[in-house]
Design a protein around this motif. Structure first.
Motif, PDB file in Angstrom:
ATOM      1  N   ALA A  89      14.512 -24.248  19.889  1.00  0.00           N
ATOM      2  CA  ALA A  89      15.649 -23.534  19.294  1.00  0.00           C
ATOM      3  C   ALA A  89      16.162 -24.280  18.072  1.00  0.00           C
ATOM      4  N   LEU A  90      16.481 -23.517  17.045  1.00  0.00           N
ATOM      5  CA  LEU A  90      17.166 -24.037  15.865  1.00  0.00           C
ATOM      6  C   LEU A  90      18.501 -23.320  15.807  1.00  0.00           C
ATOM      7  N   ARG A  91      19.573 -24.084  15.965  1.00  0.00           N
ATOM      8  CA  ARG A  91      20.918 -23.514  15.994  1.00  0.00           C
ATOM      9  C   ARG A  91      21.635 -23.889  14.705  1.00  0.00           C
ATOM     10  N   LEU A  92      21.975 -22.869  13.916  1.00  0.00           N
ATOM     11  CA  LEU A  92      22.768 -23.083  12.708  1.00  0.00           C
ATOM     12  C   LEU A  92      24.219 -22.779  13.042  1.00  0.00           C
ATOM     13  N   ASP A  93      25.064 -23.797  12.956  1.00  0.00           N
ATOM     14  CA  ASP A  93      26.497 -23.608  13.176  1.00  0.00           C
ATOM     15  C   ASP A  93      27.091 -23.143  11.854  1.00  0.00           C
ATOM     16  N   CYS A  94      27.523 -21.891  11.803  1.00  0.00           N
ATOM     17  CA  CYS A  94      27.986 -21.264  10.560  1.00  0.00           C
ATOM     18  C   CYS A  94      29.502 -21.294  10.395  1.00  0.00           C
ATOM     19  N   ARG A  95      30.188 -22.067  11.202  1.00  0.00           N
ATOM     20  CA  ARG A  95      31.653 -22.118  11.141  1.00  0.00           C
ATOM     21  C   ARG A  95      32.160 -22.533   9.765  1.00  0.00           C
ATOM     22  N   HIS A  96      31.399 -23.357   9.035  1.00  0.00           N
ATOM     23  CA  HIS A  96      31.826 -23.822   7.713  1.00  0.00           C
ATOM     24  C   HIS A  96      31.064 -23.145   6.580  1.00  0.00           C
ATOM     25  N   LEU A  97      30.322 -22.084   6.910  1.00  0.00           N
ATOM     26  CA  LEU A  97      29.641 -21.304   5.878  1.00  0.00           C
ATOM     27  C   LEU A  97      30.689 -20.405   5.231  1.00  0.00           C
ATOM     28  N   GLU A  98      30.967 -20.659   3.979  1.00  0.00           N
ATOM     29  CA  GLU A  98      32.037 -19.941   3.290  1.00  0.00           C
ATOM     30  C   GLU A  98      31.645 -18.510   2.926  1.00  0.00           C
ATOM     31  N   GLY A  99      30.364 -18.235   2.846  1.00  0.00           N
ATOM     32  CA  GLY A  99      29.888 -16.909   2.513  1.00  0.00           C
ATOM     33  C   GLY A  99      28.448 -16.981   2.053  1.00  0.00           C
ATOM     34  N   LEU A 100      27.888 -15.814   1.724  1.00  0.00           N
ATOM     35  CA  LEU A 100      26.528 -15.766   1.234  1.00  0.00           C
ATOM     36  C   LEU A 100      26.336 -14.513   0.406  1.00  0.00           C
ATOM     37  N   ASP A 101      25.357 -14.573  -0.463  1.00  0.00           N
ATOM     38  CA  ASP A 101      25.000 -13.393  -1.245  1.00  0.00           C
ATOM     39  C   ASP A 101      23.646 -12.887  -0.752  1.00  0.00           C
ATOM     40  N   SER A 102      23.063 -11.935  -1.465  1.00  0.00           N
ATOM     41  CA  SER A 102      21.806 -11.341  -1.016  1.00  0.00           C
ATOM     42  C   SER A 102      20.672 -12.363  -0.974  1.00  0.00           C
ATOM     43  N   MET A 103      20.679 -13.331  -1.880  1.00  0.00           N
ATOM     44  CA  MET A 103      19.637 -14.367  -1.869  1.00  0.00           C
ATOM     45  C   MET A 103      19.826 -15.284  -0.651  1.00  0.00           C
ATOM     46  N   GLY A 104      21.054 -15.570  -0.310  1.00  0.00           N
ATOM     47  CA  GLY A 104      21.312 -16.361   0.902  1.00  0.00           C
ATOM     48  C   GLY A 104      20.822 -15.645   2.145  1.00  0.00           C
ATOM     49  N   LEU A 105      21.064 -14.346   2.208  1.00  0.00           N
ATOM     50  CA  LEU A 105      20.577 -13.551   3.331  1.00  0.00           C
ATOM     51  C   LEU A 105      19.049 -13.566   3.367  1.00  0.00           C
ATOM     52  N   ALA A 106      18.423 -13.453   2.203  1.00  0.00           N
ATOM     53  CA  ALA A 106      16.957 -13.496   2.132  1.00  0.00           C
ATOM     54  C   ALA A 106      16.428 -14.829   2.657  1.00  0.00           C
ATOM     55  N   MET A 107      17.127 -15.918   2.367  1.00  0.00           N
ATOM     56  CA  MET A 107      16.677 -17.234   2.844  1.00  0.00           C
ATOM     57  C   MET A 107      16.849 -17.353   4.358  1.00  0.00           C
ATOM     58  N   LEU A 108      17.911 -16.760   4.904  1.00  0.00           N
ATOM     59  CA  LEU A 108      18.066 -16.765   6.365  1.00  0.00           C
ATOM     60  C   LEU A 108      16.928 -15.975   7.014  1.00  0.00           C
ATOM     61  N   LEU A 109      16.558 -14.853   6.427  1.00  0.00           N
ATOM     62  CA  LEU A 109      15.454 -14.052   6.962  1.00  0.00           C
ATOM     63  C   LEU A 109      14.123 -14.794   6.839  1.00  0.00           C
ATOM     64  N   THR A 110      13.927 -15.503   5.740  1.00  0.00           N
ATOM     65  CA  THR A 110      12.713 -16.300   5.571  1.00  0.00           C
ATOM     66  C   THR A 110      12.673 -17.428   6.593  1.00  0.00           C
ATOM     67  N   LEU A 111      13.805 -18.080   6.803  1.00  0.00           N
ATOM     68  CA  LEU A 111      13.878 -19.142   7.813  1.00  0.00           C
ATOM     69  C   LEU A 111      13.579 -18.577   9.198  1.00  0.00           C
ATOM     70  N   GLN A 112      14.075 -17.381   9.471  1.00  0.00           N
ATOM     71  CA  GLN A 112      13.811 -16.755  10.767  1.00  0.00           C
ATOM     72  C   GLN A 112      12.311 -16.507  10.941  1.00  0.00           C
ATOM     73  N   ARG A 113      11.645 -16.067   9.890  1.00  0.00           N
ATOM     74  CA  ARG A 113      10.188 -15.852   9.973  1.00  0.00           C
ATOM     75  C   ARG A 113       9.460 -17.169  10.231  1.00  0.00           C
ATOM     76  N   ARG A 114       9.922 -18.237   9.603  1.00  0.00           N
ATOM     77  CA  ARG A 114       9.290 -19.547   9.799  1.00  0.00           C
ATOM     78  C   ARG A 114       9.532 -20.072  11.207  1.00  0.00           C
ATOM     79  N   THR A 115      10.733 -19.889  11.720  1.00  0.00           N
ATOM     80  CA  THR A 115      11.004 -20.368  13.085  1.00  0.00           C
ATOM     81  C   THR A 115      10.185 -19.568  14.090  1.00  0.00           C
ATOM     82  N   THR A 116      10.095 -18.259  13.904  1.00  0.00           N
ATOM     83  CA  THR A 116       9.311 -17.421  14.804  1.00  0.00           C
ATOM     84  C   THR A 116       7.846 -17.849  14.797  1.00  0.00           C
ATOM     85  N   ALA A 117       7.296 -18.104  13.611  1.00  0.00           N
ATOM     86  CA  ALA A 117       5.904 -18.546  13.498  1.00  0.00           C
ATOM     87  C   ALA A 117       5.673 -19.880  14.208  1.00  0.00           C
ATOM     88  N   ALA A 118       6.714 -20.715  14.273  1.00  0.00           N
ATOM     89  CA  ALA A 118       6.616 -22.016  14.923  1.00  0.00           C
ATOM     90  C   ALA A 118       6.967 -21.946  16.412  1.00  0.00           C
TER      91      ALA A 118
END
Length: 150
Positions: free
Chosen positions: A53-82
């Motif tokens: 498990a990779l747990r990202l604590d987002c309590r201090h994430l101030e926000g994100l834009d569409s590129m930030g969302l794309a990076m979260l989705l890319t990270l999700q694909r990488r974690t799933t592959a692993a």
């Protein structure tokens, strides 16, 4: 740990669970720092053998834009592959709203069905109008009284 760059930082949170890596996200995940975020998170993932498990604590994430969302989705694909499950813990209303309106919630939050009422409450808070003082307001910006603040 790499020093913060372009407004985002990941800090490792100690955990007694050796199969889980917990990272605290600080800053705003946007176009300027998305590549740095992905590289840093991917390196942490690669350096952690036996991870489930990779747990990202987002309590201090101030926000994100569409590129930030794309990076979260890319990270999700990488974690799933692993063979690792990605969790976004302590989601703030802005993040929850972005996940809801883009349809990314089922991809990034494996237990989203269990938290349906929590999601609805977060969405309502994200859409709530506020006055200049930060209190609930009607569409004209006038503060609502306690009897009208639904």
């Amino acid at each position: 740990m790499t020093p913060p760059q372009a407004g985002i930082d990941l800090t490792t949170i100690p955990s007694s669970d050796k199969t889980a890596l917990c990272l605290e996200v600080h800053g705003f995940l946007d176009y300027d720092c998305a590549d740095h975020f992905l590289a840093q998170a991917s390196q942490q993932l690669a350096d952690s053998a036996g991870l489930r498990a990779l747990r990202l604590d987002c309590r201090h994430l101030e926000g994100l834009d569409s590129m930030g969302l794309a990076m979260l989705l890319t990270l999700q694909r990488r974690t799933t592959a692993a063979g690792v499950t990605l969790f976004l813990d302590n989601r703030r209303p802005a993040l929850q709203r972005m996940l809801d309106i883009t349809g990314a919630l089922p991809y990034l939050v494996p237990d989203h069905q269990e938290n349906a009422s929590e999601s609805a409450e977060s969405e309502a808070m994200a859409y709530r109008h506020t006055s200049e003082g930060g209190t609930a307001a009607d569409r004209t910006g006038r503060p609502l009284g306690p009897e009208n603040s639904s």
